[in-house]
Design a protein around this motif. Structure first.
Motif, PDB file in Angstrom:
ATOM      1  N   SER A 161      79.835  46.826  -2.449  1.00  0.00           N
ATOM      2  CA  SER A 161      79.874  46.531  -1.280  1.00  0.00           C
ATOM      3  C   SER A 161      78.380  46.132  -0.934  1.00  0.00           C
ATOM      4  CB  SER A 161      80.083  47.549  -0.253  1.00  0.00           C
ATOM      5  OG  SER A 161      79.181  48.732  -0.736  1.00  0.00           O
ATOM      6  N   ALA A 197      77.863  44.410   5.390  1.00  0.00           N
ATOM      7  CA  ALA A 197      77.667  45.570   4.392  1.00  0.00           C
ATOM      8  C   ALA A 197      78.915  45.968   3.946  1.00  0.00           C
ATOM      9  CB  ALA A 197      76.770  46.548   5.056  1.00  0.00           C
ATOM     10  N   GLU A 198      80.135  46.247   4.871  1.00  0.00           N
ATOM     11  CA  GLU A 198      81.036  46.745   4.330  1.00  0.00           C
ATOM     12  C   GLU A 198      82.178  46.064   3.561  1.00  0.00           C
ATOM     13  OE1 GLU A 198      82.145  44.600   8.168  1.00  0.00           O
ATOM     14  OE2 GLU A 198      80.637  45.742   7.347  1.00  0.00           O
ATOM     15  N   GLN A 211      70.649  41.894  -1.593  1.00  0.00           N
ATOM     16  CA  GLN A 211      71.101  41.313  -0.284  1.00  0.00           C
ATOM     17  C   GLN A 211      70.634  40.183  -0.057  1.00  0.00           C
ATOM     18  OE1 GLN A 211      70.562  44.543   2.414  1.00  0.00           O
ATOM     19  NE2 GLN A 211      71.889  45.817   1.732  1.00  0.00           N
ATOM     20  N   ALA A 253      76.449  46.915   1.044  1.00  0.00           N
ATOM     21  CA  ALA A 253      75.755  48.260   1.395  1.00  0.00           C
ATOM     22  C   ALA A 253      75.110  48.637   0.255  1.00  0.00           C
ATOM     23  CB  ALA A 253      76.599  49.247   2.246  1.00  0.00           C
ATOM     24  N   ALA A 254      75.825  48.732  -1.078  1.00  0.00           N
ATOM     25  CA  ALA A 254      75.158  49.193  -2.083  1.00  0.00           C
ATOM     26  C   ALA A 254      74.186  48.409  -3.024  1.00  0.00           C
ATOM     27  CB  ALA A 254      76.672  49.313  -3.166  1.00  0.00           C
TER      28      ALA A 254
END
Length: 235
Positions: free
Chosen positions: A129, A89-90, A138, A131-132
């Motif tokens: 990222s 995620a980072e 995803q 996470a976004a």
């Protein structure tokens, strides 16, 4: 071709898989269906080398692989897309894709371009990222990262988990396109209507045992019995 014979996995005194046998090969979608806790994820984790079997054999193109490390299995072209996406995620979308190509630099840029054509939204989010991203994005990234690794067999655990129907349809279409390109897919899925539409062959797993196998068109009554407790009429 992947061939599994009489595979058994134990956790302590509990048998998670009991005598499982199945086959998967390039250019076909094989669905492994069953309720939560049936042993489907354990099966994929064992194939990928994350779990050691207690008994049985796993072979790829006639070679035993059940003693190999996950990295060695990966290098054979057997790529695992785990349940829950498991992207980093980072890291950015671009970095996740480059990570998928680790150790496979030859043809990397072409493979990345191919997945961006398949999932254009990822091209728009290359510098975002992980996470976004939305859940559907995803999942697209997780599959794309697997594809950048140049698989012969792509194992996907719970493709539709937590995703909107429109996203699931897009992902299902992508699986059919990958099959047409000659990539084999071993699809673990709880939502069987989706799997029956895309699969070439089906295995039903209950409590760690393959209780039925056959063509998707013959599977619905068996699955309704398994999921809903209905009795299947004898023919």
């Amino acid at each position: 071709m992947l061939e599994i014979k009489d595979l058994c996995v134990r956790f302590g005194g509990i048998e998670a898989l009991r005598g499982v046998s199945l086959q998967a090969e390039p250019g076909r979608i094989i669905a492994v269906l069953g309720r939560n806790g049936a042993g489907k994820s354990t099966l994929l984790r064992t194939i990928s080398g994350l779990i050691r079997p207690w008994a049985g054999e796993i072979s790829w193109d006639g070679r035993r692989i059940d003693h190999l490390t996950p990295g060695a299995v990966n290098r054979l072209g057997i790529i695992h897309v785990p349940e829950g996406r498991r992207i980093l995620a980072e890291l950015s979308v671009r970095e996740n894709l480059l990570l998928g190509a680790y150790g496979r630099r030859r043809g990397r840029d072409e493979r990345i371009e191919r997945v961006l054509e398949m999932f254009p939204v990822l091209r728009e989010r290359l510098d975002s990222s992980g996470a976004a991203l939305s859940g559907g994005q995803q999942q697209m990234l997780a599959i794309s990262r697997g594809l950048v690794a140049a698989p012969s067999l792509l194992m996907i655990d719970e493709l539709s988990l937590g995703l909107a129907p429109i996203v699931v349809e897009e992902l299902a279409h992508s699986l059919s396109a990958l099959r047409d390109e000659g990539i084999g897919i071993l699809l673990v899925e709880q939502q069987y209507p989706l799997a029956l539409r895309v699969a070439d062959y089906v295995y039903v797993v209950q409590k760690g045992v393959v209780t039925w196998e056959g063509l998707p068109g013959d599977a619905r009554d068996v699955l309704e019995s398994s999921y809903l407790g209905r009795r299947v009429a004898r023919r």
